[in-house]
Each structure stands twice: as C-alpha cells, then as structure tokens.
Enzyme design. Sequence first.
Site, PDB file in Angstrom:
ATOM      1  N   ARG A  36      31.661  38.653  36.385  1.00  0.00           N
ATOM      2  CA  ARG A  36      31.994  38.699  37.814  1.00  0.00           C
ATOM      3  C   ARG A  36      30.789  38.366  38.694  1.00  0.00           C
ATOM      4  NH1 ARG A  36      36.261  43.775  38.520  1.00  0.00           N
ATOM      5  NH2 ARG A  36      38.135  42.516  38.170  1.00  0.00           N
ATOM      6  N   LYS A 197      54.128  48.083  28.205  1.00  0.00           N
ATOM      7  CA  LYS A 197      55.356  48.563  28.822  1.00  0.00           C
ATOM      8  C   LYS A 197      56.021  47.573  29.767  1.00  0.00           C
ATOM      9  CE  LYS A 197      54.404  53.453  28.638  1.00  0.00           C
ATOM     10  NZ  LYS A 197      54.154  54.653  29.430  1.00  0.00           N
ATOM     11  N   GLY A 354      42.546  42.041  32.402  1.00  0.00           N
ATOM     12  CA  GLY A 354      41.462  42.551  31.562  1.00  0.00           C
ATOM     13  C   GLY A 354      41.698  42.361  30.074  1.00  0.00           C
ATOM     14  N   GLY A 377      44.532  43.356  38.493  1.00  0.00           N
ATOM     15  CA  GLY A 377      45.651  43.736  39.359  1.00  0.00           C
ATOM     16  C   GLY A 377      46.045  42.654  40.353  1.00  0.00           C
TER      17      GLY A 377
HETATM   18  C1  3PG Z   1      39.102  45.671  39.498  1.00  0.00           C
HETATM   19  O1  3PG Z   1      38.124  45.950  38.810  1.00  0.00           O
HETATM   20  O2  3PG Z   1      40.249  45.583  39.042  1.00  0.00           O
HETATM   21  C2  3PG Z   1      38.879  45.334  40.941  1.00  0.00           C
HETATM   22  O3  3PG Z   1      37.533  45.413  41.239  1.00  0.00           O
HETATM   23  C3  3PG Z   1      39.679  46.247  41.824  1.00  0.00           C
HETATM   24  O4  3PG Z   1      39.333  47.580  41.582  1.00  0.00           O
HETATM   25  P1  3PG Z   1      40.378  48.709  41.905  1.00  0.00           P
HETATM   26  O5  3PG Z   1      41.508  48.545  40.926  1.00  0.00           O
HETATM   27  O6  3PG Z   1      39.642  50.001  41.743  1.00  0.00           O
HETATM   28  O7  3PG Z   1      40.859  48.498  43.316  1.00  0.00           O
HETATM   29 MG    MG Z   2      41.952  47.398  38.759  1.00  0.00          MG
END
Ligand code: 3PG
Ligand code: MG
Length: 395
Positions: A36, A197, A354, A377
């Site tokens: 990142r 899931k 991830g 996300g």
């Molecule tokens: C992540 O690592 O998914 C992003 O930096 C967002 O982090 P968060 O899910 O804590 O908002």
């Molecule tokens: Mg996250």
Amino acid sequence: MAWKTLDDMDLAGKVVLTRVDINVPVADGKVTDATRIERIKPTIDDILEKGGKPVLLAHFGRPKGQVVPEMSLGLIKDAVSDVLGVPVKFASDCIGGPAKEGVAELGEGEVLLLENTRFHEGETKNDGQFAASLAALGDVYVNDAFSAAHRAHGSTEGVAKLLPSCAGRLMQAELSALEAALSTPERPVVAVVGGAKVSTKLDLLGNLVRKVDYLVIGGGMANTFLAAEGVDVGKSLCEHDLADTAREIIKKADEAGCEIVLPVDVVIAREFKANAENEVVPVTECPADAMIFDAGPKSVERISEIIAGAKTLIMNGPLGVFELEPFGKGTFAMIEKIAEQTKAGALVSVAGGGDTVASINASGHGADFTYISTAGGAFLEWMEGKELPGVVALG
Ligand code: 3PG
Ligand code: MG
C-alpha cells in the site's frame, strides 16, 4: 471520469492534503507488506514534481476515537520514508497546533505525515468541524485512498467538499481497472467469487449475475449453492438456512443469461488441518462425515475452459482453503490459467480483497494479473454496485 486528476491542478507552492491508505500489516514493529505504501509513490512523486507540499492524511487500525499508542502512524514513519525515497516528517496530531507547525516547517521535497485521523471521533463521525480543521491545513485535497473510499469519514468525504479536490494516481488506476472490468468490459466476462459465507456476499452475487456471463462460485459459498440444489455436502461449511436465497440467485442468473459455475468434483477430508488425509470425489458423493476443502480437477478443467474463452475476469475469493496444503491446488491452478491468458494478451484480469491477493501472491503470479487492487471492503462494495462516498465526494 467525472472527477479531476492531478493533471488538472496547479500545485506549485501549495500545501496538498493527500488522503492515503497506509493501513499496512505490522509485526514486531516491522511492516510485513509495504504494497500500500509502494502504490502511493506515483502520487507523491507527482505532487513533489509539481512543486506541491504533500501532507499525508491516513488512518491506522481502528482506535475508535481514542489515542492508542500501538496505532500511531509514527511507528511506520520510517518505513514510509524508505519506500517513498523522500524525507518524511511527522506531526503528533492531524489537526491543531502540531499539525499547523508541521505544515509551516515543511521544506521543499519533504513529506509530512500526520498522526492517525481515527484518534479523533470526528473522523469516523464525519463531523463538520473536524473536516474544517483538516481543510484549514491545506490548499488542495487529493484522495488517493480508494481502499478507504467506502467510508464516509472526515478525511475521505467531509474534507473533499471544503477544498479544491482531485483523485490521486492510485485512485485513478483503481477506478479505471474496475470500470474496465465491470462497467464497460469486453465480453465474455467471468467473475470468480469465493469465501466462506454466502451471507456476506449476497449483494455482490445479486449484482454480478446481472453483469457477467459466468459466475464461478468457490469456497464455502459453493456448498450453500450445492446444498440448495439438493446435493449432500456432508459436514462441509454450509449455510443451510440460505437455501431459498441461493435458489433465488440461481433463478435471477438464469433470467439474466448468466451461467453459475459450481464444482462438479471436490477434494474432501475429515480433519481441518494441513495435509489431512484427502481424496477427490464427484460432488454428489461427499460422505456424510467429510468436508469439502477444494474444487477437484474436473471442476478446474471446466473453469479453465471458461477462462480460455473469456475476455475479462474479475476475482474476489479463492476456490478452497488455499492456506492449508494441499487444498490450494484448485485455486492455484485457476490462478495459473488466469495468469497465462493475461500474459498472452487474451484476458483483462482484475483481482481484489485481502484473501484473494494473498492467494495470488502465494501462487507466485502477483505480477501476472492486469490489475491487483489494494482494496478489500471498497473493492467488494464497488463490485456490489454501490457508490463509494470517497469517490462521489470528488465528483
Ligand atoms: C482496510 O484496511 O481495509 C482499509 O484501510 C479500511 O480500513 P477499515 O476497514 O478499518 O475502514
Ligand atoms: Mg477493511
């Protein structure tokens, strides 16, 4: 694109508030994956080249409005400096005195990193006053944090409305890759969706069946679909209560002309551990006391054929428990095929999430996809067809 980029901004002598996502994994005080940080380098380089002064806004973990020393960005300041290859100064607060002093003392060619924005409640609450305190520090706002753009926070959304704003290079790259994969793709389009899931990916599946030609479902999610079609999945991870939902998705897919691809054979075992005794069986022959851990070779052959005929592929999730030997075979064989087609110039391949990125890196094909997102996300929400507040605010 509806938003401005760095090309549209005059940055000479300007303080450029730059929202980045450097929420990187750390173990024993060391950054274990600097991806990142590497990916924001083009933006920082461009800002410096245009004579701007980059002031970095970022979160780190989820401190919930409290000052949590283990979540101080000061801990990774040196790693950020090493990766960016420029001097990085640090301010102990992202607003108020320390931030203002840091900005005032910032020299040419230097970067200022401000302390974790989430140390203030106003960040996650998207409080107007907090956003105004951020905006007071700079002349221009650049958002390069696509992976945090699903959060409507002060530093991702609020501040964008208060300053001339634009997308950074990474934000641009992420948005163009996703647009190429889902908004204006070359067909046929394949989506590979895996994970434990169905319940966490209902919106995703609902959106994808309307957009793609093939939806390959893997992991525990596939078991829920198989069970909904009357297949006995033994002791496998399965959300039996979602059978109706799964059947609805299958029906929607049918109506939309999207083929849902489920395993025809599977790798089963009786213990959830590496190198557990295992065998390949047809999907209809999972014994009552066994669990499905991977797609079998016939399934992978079918998926590979589909990939061979596809022009675009988007991947979010593995086919099985790739973390445990030898249950990554199906996932790795599929990734191999995606990589081969991409390298041959026949396929545009985009991946995010991830676990997904971990499986691609573990396969050794991290460099062979067209685009690998830094987002988890946010990638998912984009695939679900949702608007990301951090992106909308730039418009
Ligand atoms: C992540 O690592 O998914 C992003 O930096 C967002 O982090 P968060 O899910 O804590 O908002
Ligand atoms: Mg996250």
